[in-house]
Design a protein around this motif. Structure first.
Motif, PDB file in Angstrom:
ATOM      1  N   SER A  43       0.832  -1.196   0.000  1.00  0.00           N
ATOM      2  CA  SER A  43       0.000   0.000   0.000  1.00  0.00           C
ATOM      3  C   SER A  43       0.873   1.255   0.000  1.00  0.00           C
ATOM      4  O   SER A  43       2.086   1.185   0.205  1.00  0.00           O
ATOM      5  N   ALA A  44       0.220   2.396  -0.196  1.00  0.00           N
ATOM      6  CA  ALA A  44       0.952   3.662  -0.275  1.00  0.00           C
ATOM      7  C   ALA A  44       1.691   3.986   1.015  1.00  0.00           C
ATOM      8  O   ALA A  44       2.723   4.657   1.003  1.00  0.00           O
ATOM      9  N   ASP A  45       1.163   3.510   2.161  1.00  0.00           N
ATOM     10  CA  ASP A  45       1.809   3.808   3.439  1.00  0.00           C
ATOM     11  C   ASP A  45       2.823   2.745   3.860  1.00  0.00           C
ATOM     12  O   ASP A  45       3.367   2.792   4.959  1.00  0.00           O
ATOM     13  N   GLY A  46       3.068   1.772   2.984  1.00  0.00           N
ATOM     14  CA  GLY A  46       4.061   0.751   3.272  1.00  0.00           C
ATOM     15  C   GLY A  46       3.506  -0.552   3.806  1.00  0.00           C
ATOM     16  O   GLY A  46       4.245  -1.530   3.937  1.00  0.00           O
ATOM     17  N   HIS A  47       2.207  -0.584   4.141  1.00  0.00           N
ATOM     18  CA  HIS A  47       1.599  -1.839   4.585  1.00  0.00           C
ATOM     19  C   HIS A  47       1.589  -2.861   3.449  1.00  0.00           C
ATOM     20  O   HIS A  47       1.265  -2.515   2.313  1.00  0.00           O
ATOM     21  N   PHE A  48       1.925  -4.103   3.757  1.00  0.00           N
ATOM     22  CA  PHE A  48       1.739  -5.191   2.812  1.00  0.00           C
ATOM     23  C   PHE A  48       0.431  -5.890   3.162  1.00  0.00           C
ATOM     24  O   PHE A  48       0.274  -6.402   4.277  1.00  0.00           O
ATOM     25  N   VAL A  49      -0.511  -5.905   2.227  1.00  0.00           N
ATOM     26  CA  VAL A  49      -1.831  -6.470   2.473  1.00  0.00           C
ATOM     27  C   VAL A  49      -2.053  -7.664   1.553  1.00  0.00           C
ATOM     28  O   VAL A  49      -1.249  -7.939   0.663  1.00  0.00           O
ATOM     29  N   ILE A  73      -8.480  -0.096   0.099  1.00  0.00           N
ATOM     30  CA  ILE A  73      -8.995   0.415   1.380  1.00  0.00           C
ATOM     31  C   ILE A  73      -7.871   1.105   2.149  1.00  0.00           C
ATOM     32  O   ILE A  73      -8.029   2.211   2.664  1.00  0.00           O
ATOM     33  N   ASP A  74      -6.715   0.447   2.233  1.00  0.00           N
ATOM     34  CA  ASP A  74      -5.577   1.007   2.951  1.00  0.00           C
ATOM     35  C   ASP A  74      -5.141   2.330   2.325  1.00  0.00           C
ATOM     36  O   ASP A  74      -4.881   3.314   3.036  1.00  0.00           O
ATOM     37  N   ASN A  75      -5.063   2.360   1.004  1.00  0.00           N
ATOM     38  CA  ASN A  75      -4.665   3.588   0.309  1.00  0.00           C
ATOM     39  C   ASN A  75      -5.662   4.719   0.572  1.00  0.00           C
ATOM     40  O   ASN A  75      -5.279   5.874   0.763  1.00  0.00           O
TER      41      ASN A  75
END
Length: 286
Positions: free
Chosen positions: A180-186, A194-196
């Protein structure tokens, strides 16, 4: 004990409730010996037996506990400041930050939290049963904050997966490889969207945050501001998945957690749908 604190204790114990502007007895209050009396000057009011027990009947482990701790005392047990402890309790969903001080939530009351206020300043704070320091959820969260927690999320319940019956199968099959844009791997493109969206809306959130319960159950997303969890449901044609999903929803209902459920159709219209759903829990986007 100040009158306001006494009423806060009686309310937290479920012995009284507010009916418009008046306090009335609950069934539990009547069982505890509460009764009504009439005063020519003040009207109807409530009286209590002299031996009324104001200690919470249950703690985090359903054991009686005569001692109540402040955040300062809890902090001393974990070598943390009272302020840090309050923020941790808030992240767990047991407190809300007021304009000044801290307010116990419904989840906090289930942990035995009792609302109180400083006698001089009137600033609200919460007292906790002494067994709160043995809470698994609290210990794990403090460990994560201090960087000493060894808990691995591989035993989590994700998207309906039960750790007791299928501890790593789901995670092995659906690797978290979408960044994701914040660095989370989903684990899916929908979760990445959703994370983005949450990140771009500047909403603080956690991915695969463990629910503050004894069971090893993890949410897809958690937003501490509104104490709200978000679950994305896919694979609706898989009967095993549907069964696991139903079991996980039942856990959310059992503990009374705030839950937003999203499917593909909601994710496709996320800009219109998610802000409205979040606003119900006091989370404002944009």
């Amino acid at each position: 004990m100040p009158t306001k604190e006494l009423f806060a204790n009686l309310l937290a114990l479920g012995l009284i409730e507010k009916d418009e502007e008046k306090w009335i007895l609950t069934k539990e209050g009547e069982k505890a010996g509460g009764d009504y009396k009439e005063s020519p000057q003040y009207g109807k009011y409530i009286v209590w037996p002299e031996d009324l027990n104001l200690n919470p009947p249950n703690t985090t482990e359903n054991k009686p506990s005569p001692n109540l701790l402040t955040a300062t005392a809890i902090g001393q047990a974990f070598e943390l400041s009272a302020n840090k402890i309050n923020f941790i309790l808030s992240e767990l969903g047991w407190l809300n930050k007021g304009l000044k001080g801290w307010i116990v939530t419904e989840q906090g009351k289930k942990q035995g939290g009792i609302q109180a206020e400083d006698r001089k300043s009137g600033i609200p704070y919460v007292r906790w049963p002494d067994l709160i320091i043995e809470s698994k959820s609290l210990i794990e969260t403090i460990g994560q904050v201090k960087g000493t927690d060894d808990t691995q999320p591989a035993q989590a319940v994700d998207n309906g997966t039960d750790s007791e019956t299928e501890p790593v199968g789901f995670r092995d099959k659906f690797e978290a490889k979408h960044r994701s844009a914040d660095g989370h791997f989903v684990r899916s493109k929908a979760e990445m969207l959703i994370d983005n969206w949450l990140y771009m809306a500047e909403i603080v959130h956690a991915y695969e945050r463990k629910l503050p319960i004894e069971e090893d159950v993890y949410s897809a997303f958690y937003i501490p501001t509104g104490k709200v969890y978000i679950e994305y449901w896919g694979y609706e044609n898989d009967q095993k998945y549907i069964a696991r999903k139903a079991k996980k929803i039942e856990i959310y209902k059992k503990y009374g957690f705030n839950l937003i459920e999203l499917q593909d159709k909601e994710v496709q219209n996320i800009d219109d749908i998610l802000p409205r759903l979040l606003l119900k829990y006091g989370v404002q986007a944009y």
